[in-house]
Scaffold this motif. Structure first.
Motif, PDB file in Angstrom:
ATOM      1  N   ALA A   1      -0.577  -6.225   3.271  1.00 29.91           N
ATOM      2  CA  ALA A   1      -1.341  -4.914   2.830  1.00 29.91           C
ATOM      3  C   ALA A   1      -1.140  -4.634   1.370  1.00 29.91           C
ATOM      4  O   ALA A   1      -1.391  -3.447   1.149  1.00 29.91           O
ATOM      5  N   ILE A   2      -0.679  -5.579   0.667  1.00 29.66           N
ATOM      6  CA  ILE A   2      -0.581  -5.111  -0.748  1.00 29.66           C
ATOM      7  C   ILE A   2      -1.839  -4.732  -1.300  1.00 29.66           C
ATOM      8  O   ILE A   2      -2.983  -5.442  -1.198  1.00 29.66           O
ATOM      9  N   PRO A   3      -2.148  -3.682  -2.207  1.00 32.77           N
ATOM     10  CA  PRO A   3      -0.993  -3.078  -3.080  1.00 32.77           C
ATOM     11  C   PRO A   3      -0.362  -1.906  -2.341  1.00 32.77           C
ATOM     12  O   PRO A   3       0.137  -1.023  -3.103  1.00 32.77           O
ATOM     13  N   GLN A   4      -0.334  -1.835  -0.993  1.00 34.34           N
ATOM     14  CA  GLN A   4       0.202  -0.649  -0.358  1.00 34.34           C
ATOM     15  C   GLN A   4       1.601  -0.885  -0.611  1.00 34.34           C
ATOM     16  O   GLN A   4       2.276  -1.824  -0.288  1.00 34.34           O
ATOM     17  N   ALA A   5       2.344   0.174  -0.916  1.00 32.06           N
ATOM     18  CA  ALA A   5       3.947  -0.016  -1.382  1.00 32.06           C
ATOM     19  C   ALA A   5       4.807  -0.307  -0.573  1.00 32.06           C
ATOM     20  O   ALA A   5       5.769  -1.292  -0.614  1.00 32.06           O
ATOM     21  N   ASP A   6       4.582   0.125   0.894  1.00 33.86           N
ATOM     22  CA  ASP A   6       5.429  -0.303   1.936  1.00 33.86           C
ATOM     23  C   ASP A   6       5.350  -1.771   2.102  1.00 33.86           C
ATOM     24  O   ASP A   6       6.473  -2.365   2.431  1.00 33.86           O
ATOM     25  N   SER A   7       4.225  -2.259   2.382  1.00 32.51           N
ATOM     26  CA  SER A   7       3.872  -3.927   2.355  1.00 32.51           C
ATOM     27  C   SER A   7       4.640  -4.475   1.189  1.00 32.51           C
ATOM     28  O   SER A   7       5.161  -5.461   1.573  1.00 32.51           O
ATOM     29  N   GLU A   8       4.570  -4.072   0.086  1.00 30.12           N
ATOM     30  CA  GLU A   8       5.379  -4.635  -1.019  1.00 30.12           C
ATOM     31  C   GLU A   8       6.622  -4.731  -0.906  1.00 30.12           C
ATOM     32  O   GLU A   8       7.233  -6.035  -0.860  1.00 30.12           O
ATOM     33  N   GLU A   9       7.267  -3.699  -0.635  1.00 35.02           N
ATOM     34  CA  GLU A   9       8.716  -3.884  -0.451  1.00 35.02           C
ATOM     35  C   GLU A   9       9.213  -4.414   0.748  1.00 35.02           C
ATOM     36  O   GLU A   9      10.071  -5.236   0.515  1.00 35.02           O
ATOM     37  N   SER A  10       8.525  -4.478   1.767  1.00 34.74           N
ATOM     38  CA  SER A  10       8.718  -5.350   2.879  1.00 34.74           C
ATOM     39  C   SER A  10       8.808  -6.657   2.771  1.00 34.74           C
ATOM     40  O   SER A  10       9.611  -7.414   3.210  1.00 34.74           O
TER      41      SER A  10
END
Lengths: 483, 105
Positions: A146-155
């Motif tokens: 789901a990048i660029p959504q922040a949660d997905s990036e961090e995960s």
């Protein structure tokens, strides 16, 4: 090496090869019709299932002992392929809803599955390492889907860094075990340990490091820190798949390595696994109590369940109990897979497009608005707690019995007490669904609903008639592992 | 001249420890990743050292072959990892792992 060797890894070849072909085919599928890729991926999985079933009952070693085909591997491969089918069905509508529908999703899922299939039939530590990586690397990408959504990036970043860190321990552990026993073949290790031609210190540190590496993969305490963040941040359909698939893959390797290759060194790893199991059960269940987000709650719940399955390892250190313990672990893996996939399915149905609808409070009023869905969720929660007549109860029953037979009464007690603690947060979901008023916004998607119905049926059916599954495990899943 | 395998093993142990410490104390994602690579390569060194103690037996080959697999896998991890880090840098302008930390509970 002959053609029969290739037949032995046929399910793996089908899944990995089909994924590679799909990677090309997907280029010609228009962006708004990626359902075709999903359908084709399902076809590949069905072909692989046929390949697994067609060699039921066959036992052989292929590629010079690198690959073992036996009941254990066939049983787990069927489990993985079933999980894959459900994961694709759950992902299809969810990806559209979150606007991240790309064909690569299904292809990466197939690659990850191929790693799990390889893991189930690994007969050599080299193959174990390759399978772990083949299983994990596509999952890192899926978590980032789901990048660029922040949660997905961090995960994805957390999962990647800690997963690679764990691989480092795994490789070093394998290197030390190789140095100690002089071989990487699991069958050769048994002989080397029996003939006492080993360096015990290296073997001890090496098996400990393998335990650390695989402990990360199955999210056992104290190697669980990544789990809640990764499970929460990744797209929910990915979480559903990895909470079941990656964990079962990790346990396939743990059971194979420690019970079939290192039983001679049981004195070394038995206390370690015992403490890991106890700590994992305790911490997973206690930390889950304070969670308000259902994805985090289920993440801690999955840590706790890793602890329950982990109990099979110290139990199997007693040679007479080993077959029973492996049987119980396999049964519990199926239990966990069915129930957990169902629970994540309900979470998927409740999640709104922008990613809200994930707190437990959002489930208020579900009992009135969608009685069937609430009933299914209640069933999954009861099964995760381990209440009869659900399959979760049978799973815990067999597992605790194996642990008690191995004379580890206190460990079984920890299991029972932590199950009681877990009732608090599982039942809270049921209370919120039925006793609070609210207007939940729920999706009704045909494919997703069918997976929920299927898993709910399985949870109930195997809870009442566990004999069918037991029979299958006795016949198929056993226990060439302990030759 | 022959270097005793024990020396090589000691070096590999030191490198592994440095890798672990690096992962634990550094905050830059790329440096953490470099430390992980150090861990993998120290394992390679250990494998080669062990393989030399087993040579000329057949079993020495297993160590050698495994090293190639580890190198290949490490390379594919680099491909995925750096892509991920680049994607995160684009949206956050930083790859400090403490700043990529919003999930709490």
């Amino acid at each position: 090496m002959d053609w029969q060797d290739f037949l032995s890894v046929l399910p793996f070849i089908i899944v990995a090869g089909w994924a590679t072909i799909l990677l090309l085919v997907d280029l010609w599928i228009p962006a708004n019709r990626k359902g075709i890729t999903a359908g084709l991926a399902v076809l590949g999985l069905i072909a692989a299932i046929a390949a697994v079933i067609s060699r039921f009952g066959i036992e052989r070693e292929a590629f010079d002992g690198m690959i073992i085909v036996d009941g254990f591997s066939s049983f787990l491969q069927l489990l993985f392929l079933g999980v894959g089918l459900i994961a694709i069905a759950q992902a299809y509508d969810y990806l559209r809803r979150r606007d991240i529908e790309r064909g690569e999703y299904y292809i990466l899922l197939l690659y990850s599955l191929s790693g799990m299939l390889l893991m189930a039939s690994a007969g050599d530590l080299i193959v174990v390492f390759l399978a772990v990586e083949l299983l994990s690397i596509p999952l890192y990408v899926l978590a980032a889907f789901a990048i660029p959504q922040a949660d997905s990036e961090e995960s994805a970043l957390k999962y990647f860094l800690l997963g690679a860190f764990a691989s480092g321990f795994l490789v070093y552990g394998i290197a030390l075990v190789y140095g100690s026993t002089g071989t990487t073949a699991l069958s050769g290790m048994v002989a080397a340990i029996a003939s006492a031609e080993t360096t015990p210190v290296l073997l001890f540190i090496g098996s400990g490091m393998i335990l650390v590496g695989l402990g990360f993969k199955v999210a056992a305490v104290p190697f669980h820190m990544w789990t809640p963040d990764v499970y929460q941040g990744a797209p929910t359909s990915v979480t559903s798949f990895m909470s079941v698939g990656a964990k079962a893959g990790g346990f396939a390797a743990l059971l194979r390595i420690f019970i079939s290759a290192l039983p001679g060194a049981a004195v070394m790893w038995m206390p370690l696994t015992m403490w890991i199991a106890a700590l994992t059960m305790a911490w997973g269940n206690i930390a889950a109590i304070s969670q308000t987000n259902i994805k985090r709650m289920l993440a801690y719940s999955s840590i706790a369940h890793a602890g329950y399955i982990f109990m099979a390892l110290p139990a199997a250190a007693t040679p007479e109990v080993a077959p029973e313990a492996v049987r119980a672990a396999l049964f519990y893996l199926v239990t966990y897979a069915i129930t957990n996939l169902g629970a994540w399915g309900v979470v998927l149905a409740m999640e709104k497009a922008e990613g809200s609808g994930l707190t437990i409070e959002d489930y208020s009023g579900l009992g009135k608005k969608r009685p069937a869905l609430a009933l299914a969720m209640a069933l999954f929660m009861l099964s995760l707690t381990g209440v009869p007549p659900t399959v979760g109860f049978m799973g815990k029953f067999y597992l605790f019995r194996a642990v008690i037979d191995a004379n580890l009464i206190w460990l079984a007690l920890v299991g029972v007490v932590t199950s009681l603690i877990s009732a608090y947060y599982y039942l809270r979901v049921i209370v919120v669904m039925y006793m609070r008023d609210g207007e939940p916004e729920v999706r009704s998607e045909a494919l997703l609903n069918s997976t929920i119905i299927l898993t709910a049926f399985g949870t109930f059916f195997f809870g009442i008639l566990p004999g069918l599954l037991i029979k299958m495990i006795n016949q198929v899943g056993l226990l060439d592992l302990l030759r | 001249m022959n270097i005793p395998p024990a020396y090589v093993l000691t070096l590999s142990g030191i490198l592994f420890a440095l890798g672990v410490i690096g992962v634990l104390i550094r905050r830059n994602a790329i440096v953490i990743f470099m430390s992980i690579e150090l861990m993998l390569n120290s394992a390679n060194l250990a494998l080669i050292a062990f393989a030399r103690t087993f040579a000329p037996a057949q079993e020495a080959l297993r160590g050698h072959v495994f090293v190639f697999f580890v190198i290949a896998v490490a390379a594919s991890e680099v491909a995925v990892g750096l892509a991920l880090i680049v994607a995160i840098f684009r949206s956050k302008e930083s790859i400090d792992v403490d700043e990529v930390s919003s999930l709490r509970g």
